[in-house]
Scaffold this motif. Structure first.
Motif, PDB file in Angstrom:
ATOM      1  N   GLU A  15      18.484 -26.272  17.052  1.00  0.00           N
ATOM      2  CA  GLU A  15      19.212 -25.139  16.489  1.00  0.00           C
ATOM      3  C   GLU A  15      18.657 -24.780  15.117  1.00  0.00           C
ATOM      4  O   GLU A  15      18.424 -25.659  14.276  1.00  0.00           O
ATOM      5  CB  GLU A  15      20.701 -25.493  16.371  1.00  0.00           C
ATOM      6  N   PRO A  82      22.905 -22.152  19.841  1.00  0.00           N
ATOM      7  CA  PRO A  82      23.168 -22.672  21.193  1.00  0.00           C
ATOM      8  C   PRO A  82      23.407 -21.572  22.219  1.00  0.00           C
ATOM      9  O   PRO A  82      23.017 -21.705  23.379  1.00  0.00           O
ATOM     10  CB  PRO A  82      24.407 -23.544  20.984  1.00  0.00           C
ATOM     11  N   SER A  85      20.706 -20.210  24.546  1.00  0.00           N
ATOM     12  CA  SER A  85      20.267 -20.963  25.723  1.00  0.00           C
ATOM     13  C   SER A  85      20.477 -20.120  26.983  1.00  0.00           C
ATOM     14  O   SER A  85      21.583 -19.649  27.252  1.00  0.00           O
ATOM     15  CB  SER A  85      21.042 -22.279  25.837  1.00  0.00           C
ATOM     16  N   THR A 108      16.448 -23.985  26.007  1.00  0.00           N
ATOM     17  CA  THR A 108      17.585 -24.808  25.619  1.00  0.00           C
ATOM     18  C   THR A 108      17.563 -24.981  24.115  1.00  0.00           C
ATOM     19  O   THR A 108      16.556 -25.420  23.550  1.00  0.00           O
ATOM     20  CB  THR A 108      17.533 -26.199  26.289  1.00  0.00           C
ATOM     21  N   PRO A 111      21.997 -28.346  19.753  1.00  0.00           N
ATOM     22  CA  PRO A 111      22.812 -28.258  18.518  1.00  0.00           C
ATOM     23  C   PRO A 111      22.485 -29.380  17.534  1.00  0.00           C
ATOM     24  O   PRO A 111      22.072 -30.467  17.909  1.00  0.00           O
ATOM     25  CB  PRO A 111      24.256 -28.407  19.028  1.00  0.00           C
TER      26      PRO A 111
END
Lengths: 111, 119
Positions: A15, A82, A85, A108, A111
């Motif tokens: 992230e 996130p 994703s 993906t 976090p």
């Protein structure tokens, strides 16, 4: 016909980091290049597009670059979150007459 | 934004039967609609381009007699999978390209897809 290749097929980033997805196309007549985001079980959604008379386009954290000479274009997502994703698809089109999709990148964001 | 409705969302049928899938643009006109097939975790494969009032244009390798397309109005295209077999089981998605006075915008809006399972 048009052949669109997309890399990587999967991409994991932390992230806040950036993500870059690259596509190449074969047909020099293609002049419209959209990018779609598809979340699991949902329909593809257009997130950004670029036309062949432009080299770069930006919309907040998302940007797309196009190199017509080399026939490649890229999606750049900065400060990933996130909720970014998803599976991302590039596509190439000749005036919107047909759309040929890349093979998709599963992104993906950790976090 | 522009909305495309696709029905049914899920269909299960016996081998040998025909299945019709509808794709409607709800708040805009679409002279051109597209039909795609998507395999699990795979990309969207363009099957055919549907043009209102004329014959559809099929991509190489797609059987036109197997996948019948009708685009009788500016808001509706249908895909009929004739004599369906298990290998036709897949996720079918339509999209519609919005018409504008200045010509097509190039942007396509997707339906939610139809999951076809042939037993």
């Amino acid at each position: 016909g048009e052949n669109v290749e997309q890399h990587p097929s999967t991409l994991s980033v932390q992230e806040g980091d950036s993500a870059v997805i690259k596509c190449t196309y074969s047909d020099s007549a293609s002049n419209y290049f959209p990018w779609y985001k598809q979340e699991l079980g949902k329909r593809p959604q257009l997130i950004i597009d670029i036309r062949s008379n432009v080299g770069e386009k930006k919309d907040q954290r998302i940007a797309v670059t196009l190199n017509k000479t080399a026939k490649h274009f890229s999606l750049h997502i900065t400060e990933t979150q996130p909720e970014d994703s998803a599976v991302y698809f590039c596509a190439a089109s000749n005036n919107g007459n047909q759309f040929y999709f890349g093979t998709g990148t599963s992104l993906t964001v950790i976090p | 934004g522009a909305v495309v409705s696709q029905h049914p969302s899920r269909v299960i049928c016996k081998s040998g039967t025909s299945v019709k899938i509808e794709c409607r643009s709800l708040d805009f006109q679409a002279t051109t609609m597209f039909w795609y097939r998507q395999f699990p975790k795979k990309s969207l494969m363009l099957m055919a381009t549907s043009n209102e009032g004329s014959k559809a244009t099929y991509e190489q390798g797609v059987e036109k007699d197997k996948f019948l397309i009708n685009h009788a109005s500016l808001t509706l295209s249908t895909l009929t999978v004739t004599s369906a077999h298990p290998e036709d089981s897949s996720f079918y998605i339509c999209s519609a390209r919005e018409d504008t006075l200045a010509g097509a915008k190039n942007i396509q809006y997707f339906g939610a897809g139809t999951r076809l399972s042939v037993l």
